[in-house]
Enzyme design. Sequence first.
Site, PDB file in Angstrom:
ATOM      1  N   SER A   1       0.808  -1.323   0.174  1.00 13.97           N
ATOM      2  CA  SER A   1       0.103   0.133  -0.011  1.00 13.97           C
ATOM      3  C   SER A   1       0.819   1.306  -0.096  1.00 13.97           C
ATOM      4  O   SER A   1       0.191   2.544  -0.317  1.00 13.97           O
ATOM      5  CB  SER A   1      -0.957   0.009   1.439  1.00 13.97           C
ATOM      6  OG  SER A   1      -0.073   0.047   2.185  1.00 13.97           O
TER       7      SER A   1
ATOM      8  N   HIS B   1      -2.911  -3.034  -5.597  1.00 14.17           N
ATOM      9  CA  HIS B   1      -3.235  -2.318  -4.343  1.00 14.17           C
ATOM     10  C   HIS B   1      -4.730  -2.634  -4.083  1.00 14.17           C
ATOM     11  O   HIS B   1      -5.353  -2.089  -4.707  1.00 14.17           O
ATOM     12  CB  HIS B   1      -2.799  -0.997  -4.376  1.00 14.17           C
ATOM     13  CG  HIS B   1      -3.114  -0.451  -2.749  1.00 14.17           C
ATOM     14  ND1 HIS B   1      -3.414   0.853  -2.498  1.00 14.17           N
ATOM     15  CD2 HIS B   1      -3.392  -1.202  -1.689  1.00 14.17           C
ATOM     16  CE1 HIS B   1      -3.822   1.026  -1.327  1.00 14.17           C
ATOM     17  NE2 HIS B   1      -3.658  -0.003  -0.743  1.00 14.17           N
TER      18      HIS B   1
ATOM     19  N   GLU C   1      -6.041  -0.098  -6.951  1.00 11.86           N
ATOM     20  CA  GLU C   1      -5.211   0.701  -7.669  1.00 11.86           C
ATOM     21  C   GLU C   1      -4.001  -0.508  -8.419  1.00 11.86           C
ATOM     22  O   GLU C   1      -3.420  -1.292  -7.580  1.00 11.86           O
ATOM     23  CB  GLU C   1      -4.206   1.255  -6.409  1.00 11.86           C
ATOM     24  CG  GLU C   1      -5.187   2.735  -6.051  1.00 11.86           C
ATOM     25  CD  GLU C   1      -4.385   3.456  -5.054  1.00 11.86           C
ATOM     26  OE1 GLU C   1      -3.688   3.041  -4.361  1.00 11.86           O
ATOM     27  OE2 GLU C   1      -4.639   5.000  -5.033  1.00 11.86           O
TER      28      GLU C   1
ATOM     29  N   ASN D   1      -3.892   6.808  -0.708  1.00  8.28           N
ATOM     30  CA  ASN D   1      -3.384   6.874   0.720  1.00  8.28           C
ATOM     31  C   ASN D   1      -2.572   8.216   0.602  1.00  8.28           C
ATOM     32  O   ASN D   1      -2.488   8.928   1.696  1.00  8.28           O
ATOM     33  CB  ASN D   1      -2.484   5.826   1.020  1.00  8.28           C
ATOM     34  CG  ASN D   1      -3.271   4.436   1.287  1.00  8.28           C
ATOM     35  OD1 ASN D   1      -4.492   4.819   1.513  1.00  8.28           O
ATOM     36  ND2 ASN D   1      -2.763   3.118   1.624  1.00  8.28           N
TER      37      ASN D   1
END
Length: 701
Positions: free
Chosen positions: A411, A432, A444, A482
């Site tokens: 991540s 991801h 992702e 993120n």
Amino acid sequence: MTEVVRLENRGEIALIMVNNPPVNALGQAVRQGLLQAFRAAEANTAVRAVVLACEGNTFIAGADIKEFGKPPQAPGLPEVIDAIEGCSKPSVAVIHGTALGGGLEVALGCHYRIARKDAKVGLPEVKLGLLPGAGGTQRLPRLAGVAKALDMIVSGAPIGAAEAMAHNIVDELFEGELAEAGIGFARRLLNADRGPRCSGEQTLGLEGADNEALIRAKRAEVAARMPGLFSPLRCVAAVEAAVKLPLAEGLKRERELFVECLDSPQRGALVRAFFAERQASKINDLPADVKPRPVTTAAVIGGGTMGVGIALSFANAGVPVKLLEINEDALQRGLQRARDTYAASVKRGSLTEEAMEKRLSLITGVTDYAALADVDLVVEAVFEDMGVKRQVFERLDAVCKPGAILASNTSSLDLNAIAAFTKRPQDVVGLHFFSPANVMRLLEVVRGAQTSHEVLATAMAIGKQLKKVSVVVGVCDGFVGNRMVFQYGREAEFLLEEGATPQQVDGALRTFGMAMGPFAMRDLSGLDIGQAIRQRQRLTLPAEFELPVVSDKLCAAGMLGQKTGAGFYRYEPGNRVPQENPTLAALLDAASQEKGIQRRPLDEAYIVERTILALVNEGARILEEGIAQRSSDIDVIYLNGYGFPAFRGGPMFYADSLGLDVVLGKIEALHARCGAWWKPAPLLERLAAEGRRFSDWQPGQ
Ligand code: T1G
């Protein structure tokens, strides 16, 4: 007729075929062609019945969404449907694939409907910020009843053919060839001397229930469960008109409500979100002739929460998957976790025992890497530590066949560094997933510097096969989602130091439309995750980039969120509902004093500005660095992975709707007030100066 609508006479039966790929949408040419075809059938004395069917994979899937917002072009769909329903000869709609929106409304305008057994019907307009605007809210209740109509129209969810038949929406199910099924049904109508049967004249569905009570209950449900959404309450009002008014007046009332929805900004955002999700699957620099590699078998390394969730995703898609753990005990725990997850779905009634066993049979537990020699794709989902990743990828590189794709679910770690652990960096890609991986739609797809076009295309294809919304992102700390959420969470925490409580911040953002407030979200994921990231960042961040201290204090006190029973909130054992954490107030005072801040009350608008604009500013940087291909990709990520309200379109669309000059002004003021983190992104400055929007921008401009 027009080139997209063909009429041919099969003896005394007129066969009308629509052929407007890819989904037979009701664009102007289709509407024109349908009107002409039904008028021709009406005028032809040799014709005694009409059959309407479609070429391709599906019956009409709705109005042409691309036409919304443009000047309407005659004929309007209601006019076409009136002509169909008013035809003096019985008509049969032959449904296959998905008859959705205006497509189902056209079918309801026909006098009879037959459906292929695997077909679905629905009125998904509410998902676009609209309501069925061509008679669906008036005809469906008359056939299926108010309760069913309300459920279908307010949820937008399709139902299967058998359920549709059980609710008088469909008259018969069939298998096999469309035209033959339709003509056969029409012949039986004529033999039985059955003529036109107008849905609008049916009353069965409106009888036998306390419709007023049903409408009151649905209105209350919508108000409670869909706060902030514009069209659902108007869907209820339209169905209410079907109960209270004759058809003609009900249709007028429906049209008024439809136009209200059409003009609402929420329709613009939701329609954009629809197309953005499809645009995300397109990779700007991928040559058209690149073909994905076949993926018939997969493997997942790591039987923890993420690894099992990913394995379940493959099993749910029917892909055999090997789950590798380092030893038998860990493996059995992982396999048990998989079984428990499915068992919970069976208990909820969303999965049958048989389906559970079938899916579990697709998951094979292994502890030896040699078992992975033949798999086409491996997803690594082990601990977020580069040393562990190196061990795994070196083993995979040594064991897996040439051409196998080696993916990491990391991540935030550097995918290029992970690829360098192998001799095949061109076959390494990031996948991801978002927890829980078997539920969250977002994926992702992290494109490494050496990831080949074919591997990238394969990653996108496997994402679609797993029914994920896949978005290509570049390599950086946190990729897109993120990386932006770090800015958002940091600003939210600064607000606690300035005077807010978690309840106030979460409440303001829930009112804005976020599915979950930032502090409830961080308690859910665990405060220690953010702490590790902050520790890593403190090593490299310049001094002027200060960090908040509240969550560090909570971590120091062992309050890591739900998993320890307390974090920003307190949690009763076995209960996930956030309660006030009585020890937090003192901790907030200490944090404010440590920063020399005089606590003060903060208003909701300021809370929303400090947090949402932090997403926007970082999103602008991400675009400029080429980490995301387009602003709508960033929005797709936030709508599908971070609970951003779809009716606002996503953070970048929301900024465009405010105007980038306004956004820049606010960020410049925050920069002056809050310091280095708020330096306006250069792309934002440029677009604002040029009077443009993020959605106008293309890479390299
Ligand atoms: N209009 C225009 N384009 C459409 C479209 C539509 N209704 N539906 C799909 N497309 C395009 C889509 O953008 C994509 O384009 C391609 O078709 C394949 O779509 C009056 C007002 C039918 C279940 O909301 O749910 O009727 O990317 O990738 O996965 O009351 O498309 O190839 O260029 O999604 O097989 C109501 C929306 C409209 C249905 C097929 N109808 N579509 O899924 O293919 S409002 C809908 C879908 C209305 C009336 C009101 C799905 C699908 P491109 P896809 P798929």
